[in-house]
Design an enzyme around this catalytic site. Structure first.
Site, PDB file in Angstrom:
ATOM      1  CG  ASP A 120      -0.101   2.133  -5.934  1.00 58.50           C
ATOM      2  OD1 ASP A 120      -1.230   1.710  -6.251  1.00 58.50           O
ATOM      3  OD2 ASP A 120       0.544   1.709  -4.958  1.00 58.50           O
ATOM      4  N   GLY A 171       0.863  -1.186   0.000  1.00 59.64           N
ATOM      5  CA  GLY A 171       0.000   0.000   0.000  1.00 59.64           C
ATOM      6  C   GLY A 171       0.893   1.226   0.000  1.00 59.64           C
ATOM      7  NE  ARG A 222       5.599  -3.429  -4.201  1.00 57.49           N
ATOM      8  CZ  ARG A 222       4.267  -3.507  -4.101  1.00 57.49           C
ATOM      9  NH1 ARG A 222       3.678  -3.241  -2.945  1.00 57.49           N
ATOM     10  NH2 ARG A 222       3.524  -3.848  -5.135  1.00 57.49           N
TER      11      ARG A 222
HETATM   12  O1  MRU Z   1       0.719  -3.938  -4.609  1.00 55.20           O
HETATM   13  P1  MRU Z   1       0.053  -3.224  -3.480  1.00 55.20           P
HETATM   14  O2  MRU Z   1      -0.785  -4.112  -2.619  1.00 55.20           O
HETATM   15  O3  MRU Z   1       1.034  -2.390  -2.681  1.00 55.20           O
HETATM   16  O4  MRU Z   1      -0.922  -2.201  -4.209  1.00 55.20           O
HETATM   17  C1  MRU Z   1      -1.754  -1.392  -3.436  1.00 55.20           C
HETATM   18  C2  MRU Z   1      -2.625  -0.523  -4.230  1.00 55.20           C
HETATM   19  O5  MRU Z   1      -2.590  -0.514  -5.441  1.00 55.20           O
HETATM   20  C3  MRU Z   1      -3.475   0.444  -3.481  1.00 55.20           C
HETATM   21  O6  MRU Z   1      -4.706   0.634  -4.103  1.00 55.20           O
HETATM   22  C4  MRU Z   1      -2.736   1.775  -3.422  1.00 55.20           C
HETATM   23  O7  MRU Z   1      -1.449   1.584  -2.942  1.00 55.20           O
HETATM   24  C5  MRU Z   1      -3.435   2.757  -2.578  1.00 55.20           C
HETATM   25  S1  MRU Z   1      -3.232   2.391  -0.868  1.00 55.20           S
HETATM   26  C6  MRU Z   1      -4.015   3.558   0.047  1.00 55.20           C
END
Ligand code: MRU
Length: 362
Positions: free
Chosen positions: A242, A54, A90
């Protein structure tokens, strides 16, 4: 938010300032496992391997990772190396770079001896600011839900994708913050949760979160959203993000774009909850410029779950040797976004509005 009625966050610092505790999200929903991270290498692993995930949460976690490194060696070399290591854990969520840049802006001018304490203070401030920001996103998003409730009887039907909940932030979540605040205000609502293949953040995280909070919800396969919208069963889509570019293109978990297309075709408003820490004004064309994380094909060919004996096991879904690809994010063009719900209010996903959003406030 709460787990089994007790307040909990996905990340909290040790009072001795020698470690940070995180919920290992890989174990949810079948187990609540807490890990203690005491070195920058451990923090890097936890972000890279998605114990924490996230966008806002990986930023806050990385800030503590840098602070842990500086507690051992606060020299320029150690600081810059640690920041570089964390930065590439990441690639897609800009909050990671945003948090590290905020740390470095404060720490670089300081004498080495002053850095460790200030680093911890700044990591704490990043974490607490995230909580305030997300609470404000909830306050600004709530009227969108109230307006729907005022138009017709019955629960407001929300659809969300992935997990943009409190597990993805330090608290409240972004997309879930208006939902939690509406629920607390007694507004009847129901949330459709996309399972969010391949890692199933919707199924394993958002459904668990909303269940803990007592928010009515139904898990659906990723492919069901368009059908639900055609039948008038979705009033509003709210997702997280993101990275959002200067012109308002929204990068979020893979599959978001398809939901935005279906929403547009069916006249369903499509909102993105965006803390300004996710805005990347350096980029313009989301499709061409946002780095899209390519994850292991194993996340597509295999799936994990609890068996009848209660053990968590991983099974192969495909024929042995099937080739799979796993782009983890996609880009929704600004034109498909009804609005961005930020900590400062709801703004249009277009360049002028985003520039004004970032102007200094009096
Ligand atoms: O791969 P992830 O689980 O880190 O991806 C998370 C998302 O795409 C969320 O929708 C995004 O980070 C928003 S979190 C408030």
């Amino acid at each position: 938010m709460k787990v089994d009625g007790r307040p909990m966050r996905p990340l909290w610092p040790a009072p001795q300032r020698d470690a940070v505790f995180v919920i290992d999200q890989r174990a949810l929903p079948h187990g609540l496992q807490v890990e203690r991270l005491a070195t920058v290498a451990e923090v890097h692993t936890a972000i890279r391997d998605m114990w924490v995930r996230g966008a806002p949460l990986i930023g806050a976690t990385a800030a503590y990772g840098l602070a842990l490194r500086l507690a051992r060696d606060a020299g320029d070399g150690a600081m810059e190396d640690a920041a570089a290591l964390l930065r590439q854990a990441r690639p897609t969520a800009v909050n990671l770079a945003w948090a590290l840049d905020r740390m470095l802006r404060r720490l670089r001018p300081l004498p080495v001896a002053a850095r460790a304490a200030d680093a911890w203070d700044e990591a704490d401030a990043i974490a607490e600011d995230d909580v305030t920001t997300n609470a404000a996103i909830g306050r600004h998003g709530l009227p969108l839900l109230q307006a729907i409730a005022a138009r017709r009887p019955g629960p407001v039907q929300v659809l969300t994708h992935c997990n943009a909940g409190w597990l993805a932030t330090v608290d409240w979540g972004t997309a879930t913050s208006p939902i939690y605040q509406a629920h607390a205000a007694g507004l009847p609502l129901h949330v459709w949760i996309d399972e969010t293949r391949p890692r199933n953040q919707g199924a394993s995280l958002t459904a668990w979160e909303l269940g803990q909070a007592g928010v009515p919800h139904t898990l659906v396969a990723d492919n069901a959203g368009g059908h639900l919208m055609q039948r008038g069963q979705v009033d509003i889509v709210i997702v997280g993000c993101d990275r959002v570019t200067a012109r308002g293109d929204v990068c979020n978990k893979i599959g978001t774009y398809l939901k935005a297309l279906a929403a547009r075709d069916n006249g369903v408003p499509f909102y993105v909850a965006m803390p300004t820490s996710t805005l990347d004004l350096a980029l313009h064309d989301g499709l061409a410029e946002v780095p899209i994380e390519e994850r292991s094909p194993r996340e597509v060919t295999h799936v994990a779950g609890r068996d009848a004996a209660g053990a968590v096991v991983e099974v192969l879904l495909t024929a042995e040797g099937t080739t799979a690809a796993n782009p983890a994010f996609d880009v929704t063009p600004a034109r498909l976004v009804s609005g961005l719900v930020t900590e400062h209010g709801v703004v249009a996903s277009e360049q002028g509005a985003l520039r004004r959003l970032m102007e200094p406030r009096s």
